[in-house]
Design an enzyme around this catalytic site. Structure first.
Site, PDB file in Angstrom:
ATOM      1  N   ASP A 143       0.859  -1.180   0.000  1.00 20.93           N
ATOM      2  CA  ASP A 143       0.000   0.000   0.000  1.00 20.93           C
ATOM      3  C   ASP A 143       0.897   1.232   0.000  1.00 20.93           C
ATOM      4  OD1 ASP A 143      -1.984  -1.845   0.289  1.00 20.93           O
ATOM      5  OD2 ASP A 143      -2.784  -1.050   2.165  1.00 20.93           O
ATOM      6  N   HIS A 219       5.107  -7.271  -0.450  1.00 20.86           N
ATOM      7  CA  HIS A 219       5.004  -8.563  -1.126  1.00 20.86           C
ATOM      8  C   HIS A 219       5.816  -8.551  -2.417  1.00 20.86           C
ATOM      9  CE1 HIS A 219       1.301  -9.812   1.267  1.00 20.86           C
ATOM     10  NE2 HIS A 219       1.430  -8.528   1.556  1.00 20.86           N
ATOM     11  N   SER A 330       7.382   3.565   5.384  1.00 20.59           N
ATOM     12  CA  SER A 330       8.688   3.839   4.784  1.00 20.59           C
ATOM     13  C   SER A 330       8.538   3.920   3.272  1.00 20.59           C
ATOM     14  CB  SER A 330       9.702   2.779   5.185  1.00 20.59           C
ATOM     15  OG  SER A 330      11.009   3.228   4.888  1.00 20.59           O
TER      16      SER A 330
END
Length: 361
Positions: A143, A219, A330
């Protein structure tokens, strides 16, 4: 019956040590920069284009003097402290309200379930919350907000519009070809040309900023083979868009973990960039990785190869497979090789979710 009052000399009471002055000055300046960033965000929301104003060398040096590595380690330990059950709901509710967290997507919505802040930050999502796009070859690994994307040009990459950093400084020296499935490039070529292994291909990049309220796991963005890990100990400055617009080569200053390998079109890399209070970067298949550790000095790097006599293939990752996590928000940077007809399906500044399309041929 009066008691004697013992007093210390005024000089002892108000003695200021250089470290305290450094922390106070640097912290105050960092706060000022946060306020400036907020004003810039408000201007952008009103559609007013903000001119690029880069930090001077002394401003960068002052910011880097703040002991963000030490503070981030302290924050990490604080996050591990188990909260009393009665305190969990008000603490997490304040965080949810501040950063706009959508708890309806969480696998466990009950706030009492999370024993500490670390568990809350690393919360898992419901399986159906992030469907993985099967129609496109590269998906978003996390995200976040798209800061920049496009072709790499002149061995430089844009961290935000108008502010660049060196490709070689960011990735470090080229990994030996014995760990890759492609041949040696001519030594006279530029660093960028050495990474492009197939004729007719180009080098592309995409920068995704994870805000504190975002899902903190990342991911695999495609089917690829991870052959090498390079860990750069470094500073832990903020990587929010305002700071990225202010400090040139911000991502090269900060601590980061570079995973390199190849996919069906050639070179592929994913870099997890650390930030303030994000000293901990975890890669699930790499148990030896230790980030923000006092034993590593800034300005160096350490390598680890996943290619061995027992494992010639390295680490095979499938699109959408769990890869790692941050302890807070981050940045993820993708740099990869692809044919010239590769197209991004993005807009700068847009919000994106893990599993959504980044681009395809």
């Amino acid at each position: 019956d009066r008691k004697k009052l013992h007093t210390a000399p005024v000089g002892q009471v108000f003695r200021l040590r250089p470290f305290h002055v450094l922390v106070a000055t640097g912290g105050g300046y960092a706060g000022y920069r946060k306020y400036e960033d907020y004003k810039l965000e408000q201007l952008e929301k009103r559609g007013i284009e903000v001119p690029v104003k880069l930090a001077s060398e002394w401003e960068v040096a002052l910011y880097k003097s703040v002991p963000t590595r030490l503070l981030s380690r302290a924050w990490g330990r604080l996050n591990q402290v188990e909260l009393p059950t009665w305190l969990r709901r008000p603490v997490y509710s304040l965080y949810i309200w501040t950063f706009g967290v959508n708890m309806k997507e969480a696998a466990v919505e009950d706030l009492h379930h999370y024993r500490n802040l670390s568990e809350f930050f690393r919360r898992k999502l419901k399986p159906q919350a992030r469907p993985v796009c099967c129609l496109h070859s590269v998906i978003s690994p996390s995200d976040g907000k798209i800061l920049n994307f496009g072709q790499v040009k002149n061995c430089e990459v844009e961290q935000v519009k108008g502010v660049t950093y060196s490709l070689e400084s960011f990735l470090g020296p080229r990994v030996g070809t014995e760990e890759m499935h492609f041949s040696e490039a001519p030594s006279g070529n530029s660093f960028q040309q050495q990474l492009v292994t197939k004729e007719g291909n180009e080098l592309y990049h995409c920068v995704i900023y994870l805000a504190p309220g975002d899902y903190h796991c990342f991911h695999s963005p495609t089917d690829w083979r991870v052959s090498h890990r390079r860990h750069f100990p470094g500073s832990l400055m903020s990587v929010n868009p305002g700071v990225a617009r202010w400090i040139k080569e911000l991502f090269c200053h900060n601590e980061r973990v570079v995973l390199t390998g190849d996919w069906k079109h050639g070179f592929f890399s994913l870099t997890a960039v650390g930030a303030t209070n994000v000293g901990s970067i975890r890669i699930y298949f790499d148990q030896d990785l230790r980030t923000n550790s006092p034993r590593y000095s800034k300005g160096s790097y350490n390598d680890f190869s996943f290619i061995s006599n027992n494992n010639k293939e390295g680490i095979l990752m499938r699109k959408g497979e769990h890869l790692g996590e941050f302890n807070l928000g981050s940045t993820i940077v993708l740099i990869f090789e692809a044919p010239k007809d590769f197209k991004f399906h993005l807009k700068a500044g847009q919000k994106i979710h893990f599993g959504e399309a980044l681009g395809s041929m």
